[in-house]
Design a protein around this motif. Sequence first.
Motif, PDB file in Angstrom:
ATOM      1  N   THR A   1     -10.385   1.892   1.061  1.00 53.81           N
ATOM      2  CA  THR A   1      -9.073   1.595   0.477  1.00 53.81           C
ATOM      3  C   THR A   1      -8.182   2.826   0.442  1.00 53.81           C
ATOM      4  O   THR A   1      -7.000   2.763   0.809  1.00 53.81           O
ATOM      5  CB  THR A   1      -9.231   1.024  -0.945  1.00 53.81           C
TER       6      THR A   1
ATOM      7  N   SER B   1     -11.912   3.284  -5.408  1.00 55.50           N
ATOM      8  CA  SER B   1     -11.547   1.891  -5.537  1.00 55.50           C
ATOM      9  C   SER B   1     -12.571   1.253  -6.464  1.00 55.50           C
ATOM     10  O   SER B   1     -13.427   1.940  -7.024  1.00 55.50           O
ATOM     11  CB  SER B   1     -11.517   1.190  -4.177  1.00 55.50           C
TER      12      SER B   1
ATOM     13  N   LEU C   1      -7.297  -4.926   0.823  1.00 56.70           N
ATOM     14  CA  LEU C   1      -7.685  -3.562   1.151  1.00 56.70           C
ATOM     15  C   LEU C   1      -9.185  -3.378   0.966  1.00 56.70           C
ATOM     16  O   LEU C   1      -9.778  -3.958   0.067  1.00 56.70           O
ATOM     17  CB  LEU C   1      -6.944  -2.565   0.250  1.00 56.70           C
ATOM     18  N   GLY C   2      -9.780  -2.551   1.796  1.00 53.79           N
ATOM     19  CA  GLY C   2     -11.199  -2.262   1.659  1.00 53.79           C
ATOM     20  C   GLY C   2     -12.066  -3.442   1.992  1.00 53.79           C
ATOM     21  O   GLY C   2     -11.629  -4.440   2.554  1.00 53.79           O
TER      22      GLY C   2
ATOM     23  N   LYS D   1       0.822  -1.212   0.000  1.00 52.41           N
ATOM     24  CA  LYS D   1       0.000   0.000   0.000  1.00 52.41           C
ATOM     25  C   LYS D   1       0.857   1.263   0.000  1.00 52.41           C
ATOM     26  O   LYS D   1       0.452   2.299  -0.551  1.00 52.41           O
ATOM     27  CB  LYS D   1      -0.958  -0.010   1.187  1.00 52.41           C
TER      28      LYS D   1
END
Length: 214
Positions: free
Chosen positions: A56, A104, A212-213, A32
């Motif tokens: 995200t 995202s 992520l997310g 990230k």
Amino acid sequence: MTPKEQSYEILANTLIKKMEKRQFEACYCPTKEEALEKVKSYFTKGCSITCGGSVTLSEIGFKDFILSDEASDYSYINRDLAKSAEAKREIFSQAALADYYLMSSNAITLDGELVNIDGSGNRVAALCFGPSNVIIVAGMNKVAPDFPAAVARVRGTASAPNALRLNCKTPCAMTGVCGDCLSPDCICAQIVTTRFSRIPGRIKVILVGEELGF
């Protein structure tokens, strides 16, 4: 590199080839932190930047960056400043003309298509038309085999936590299970598949080798 990290990179390289055929610009970042640096590399002095609501983007550090002194050379259209429905509409109108819109994707199919499910529709509207550039940051956990699986992933995995995050009074927020609802707070009002960019490179996808997310 762990076997999981290696598999993410191999899969990402496969997806990138599929996306390039769809005229998306795509790349892979293992972490990230690298994803945030890649995002920042797109910006030019004086450009206007905005984003959709995205867990995200918060997780990669974008929200902290864009509000810091490091981003003082950019014009940030901040949706969080809207205190009324009228102010929110005005900010969404400004966002439609932004140089860069960040978001995202709820899911990405193995064939390189973007699948997004939205409530108010401002996020998918920006993806479809308006901002000069759309930057999508997505963890490899968002990849699904095909369109039905992508929709199932969003409704089965992402809808409930997103409804809770947004304080929506939906069946999924109360049961944790999608009720295919028609409630006033429904966050699944729009289902949009983006399969091609008629403007080459307008849509830039950063695949990240982390979860992520939602």
